[in-house]
Design an enzyme around this catalytic site. Structure first.
Site, PDB file in Angstrom:
ATOM      1  N   SER A  55      14.519   4.119  -5.372  1.00  0.00           N
ATOM      2  CA  SER A  55      15.844   4.637  -5.038  1.00  0.00           C
ATOM      3  C   SER A  55      15.775   6.080  -4.518  1.00  0.00           C
ATOM      4  O   SER A  55      15.239   6.338  -3.464  1.00  0.00           O
ATOM      5  CB  SER A  55      16.748   4.508  -6.272  1.00  0.00           C
ATOM      6  OG  SER A  55      18.097   4.722  -5.954  1.00  0.00           O
ATOM      7  N   ASP A  71       8.873  11.414   7.048  1.00  0.00           N
ATOM      8  CA  ASP A  71       9.373  11.182   8.406  1.00  0.00           C
ATOM      9  C   ASP A  71       9.503  12.470   9.207  1.00  0.00           C
ATOM     10  O   ASP A  71       9.392  12.464  10.438  1.00  0.00           O
ATOM     11  CB  ASP A  71      10.724  10.465   8.359  1.00  0.00           C
ATOM     12  CG  ASP A  71      10.580   9.015   7.930  1.00  0.00           C
ATOM     13  OD1 ASP A  71       9.429   8.541   7.841  1.00  0.00           O
ATOM     14  OD2 ASP A  71      11.608   8.356   7.691  1.00  0.00           O
ATOM     15  N   LYS A 113      14.049  -0.147  -3.258  1.00  0.00           N
ATOM     16  CA  LYS A 113      15.496  -0.255  -3.469  1.00  0.00           C
ATOM     17  C   LYS A 113      16.203   0.543  -2.378  1.00  0.00           C
ATOM     18  O   LYS A 113      16.208   1.760  -2.382  1.00  0.00           O
ATOM     19  CB  LYS A 113      15.886   0.278  -4.846  1.00  0.00           C
ATOM     20  CG  LYS A 113      17.380   0.151  -5.149  1.00  0.00           C
ATOM     21  CD  LYS A 113      17.665   0.596  -6.579  1.00  0.00           C
ATOM     22  CE  LYS A 113      19.138   0.400  -6.919  1.00  0.00           C
ATOM     23  NZ  LYS A 113      20.012   1.350  -6.231  1.00  0.00           N
TER      24      LYS A 113
END
Length: 338
Positions: free
Chosen positions: A302, A313, A327
């Site tokens: 999560s 990223d 999740k």
């Protein structure tokens, strides 16, 4: 064209739209009524024929929980008496044994991580353990809500668990005494003499280490303080440990990511009836650009995945470890009238 004619045209368009939508609306309403009629029929048969008397509230609660369980393993209903426990758990203090659990598809409540210095950790409960029984009753198919309700309670009371260790494939039964569980979300490498955390894991090469156990409201501020303490000691690089982190608050994950990113999208959320929302990093308050590594494992879930993904990223950190939990949904607490 006169304004009066324009007004009449709008009225005609509105009436035409209503008549066009009316058959669909009536059909949907009739479909809902038919479905509810089945529920009413079943309720009547239970009240008339079931071997024991059943409370109306029990039937209603069961129907609600059944609807939510048909959606996914994360959606749950918290009756009024459990809302305070939920709020305490998300702010950092509650009565329990000190574990984070999830509900895999096999239907057995599973430990994501035992918390530090808690009854569960001292009893030898491990990440990945399946909880087979609670107080002698099978947990197969329990909702997360019911499992949490059975595990939490007044400090000093006892609960008996039977767990199956994932790695050893063996079962263990243990009785634990519930305690006040206080969640400290940001921790270091080891305790110092004054009981504070030592965040410098390698004093020679000046490498810092911070472990985030859960994303709480104060996590970004606590992490900021820890990193600034390391910087004052001449830190050259930082390790952020998100292993066994079950997640927590979305805003906390955004705040943690924002400490290390000066711009760019941290996370995007979208829903069936809501527009896409981008949470974007701000330049203000961004920490210096030192080398970073983020540690993850299969129990990083999560909010932990949001932070690891955002830092990777944007090429701000290298992520090392296992494939994470996976999740990708954001949960909201929706309070009903009662």
């Amino acid at each position: 064209m006169p304004k009066r004619n324009i007004a009449w045209m709008l009225v005609i368009i509105l009436i035409a739209t209503l008549f066009w939508k009316l058959p669909q609306t009536v059909a949907r309403r009739d479909e809902v009524y038919r479905s509810l009629g089945t529920i009413v029929d079943i309720r009547r048969e239970i009240l008339k024929n079931y071997v024991e008397e059943v409370e109306e509230d029990t039937l209603v609660k069961g129907a609600i929980e059944g609807m939510l369980q048909s959606l996914d393993r994360y959606s749950s209903y918290f009756p009024p008496e459990h809302m305070e426990e939920l709020k305490r758990a998300t702010t950092g203090s509650f009565g329990g044994i000190g574990i984070e659990i999830t509900m895999p598809k096999d239907g057995w409540p599973t430990v994501i991580s035992p918390m530090d210095d808690t009854p569960a950790l001292h009893a030898g409960i491990l990440a990945g353990d399946r909880i087979i029984e609670i107080d002698g009753e099978s947990t197969k198919g329990l909702s997360i809500t019911d499992a949490v309700k059975k595990l939490t309670g007044r400090p000093g009371t006892k609960v008996t668990l039977t767990v199956r260790h994932e790695l050893k494939d063996e079962e263990m039964t243990v009785t634990l005494t519930r305690d006040v569980i206080k969640i400290v979300s940001v921790k270091g490498w080891e305790r110092k003499a004054d009981n504070g955390w030592d965040y410098m894991i390698d004093p020679d090469d000046k490498i810092g280490y911070v472990r985030i156990s859960k994303f709480m409201p104060d996590t970004p501020d606590r992490l900021n303080d820890a990193v600034k303490e390391l910087m004052a000691q001449g830190m050259r690089a930082l390790i952020i440990d998100l292993r066994f982190n079950p997640g927590g608050l979305l805003e906390s994950a955004i705040g943690v990511s924002d400490l290390f990113l000066s711009d760019g999208v941290i996370v995007s959320t979208r829903g069936r009836w809501s527009q896409k929302k981008d949470s974007v990093a701000k330049t203000e308050g961004t920490l210096p650009d030192f080398p970073m590594v983020v540690l993850v494992n299969r129990y990083s879930a999560s909010a932990a995945e949001i932070v690891a993904g955002a830092l990777r990223d944007h090429n701000r950190a290298i992520v090392i470890g296992e494939r994470t939990f996976g999740k990708g949904s954001v949960q909201n607490v929706i309070e009903l009238e009662d």
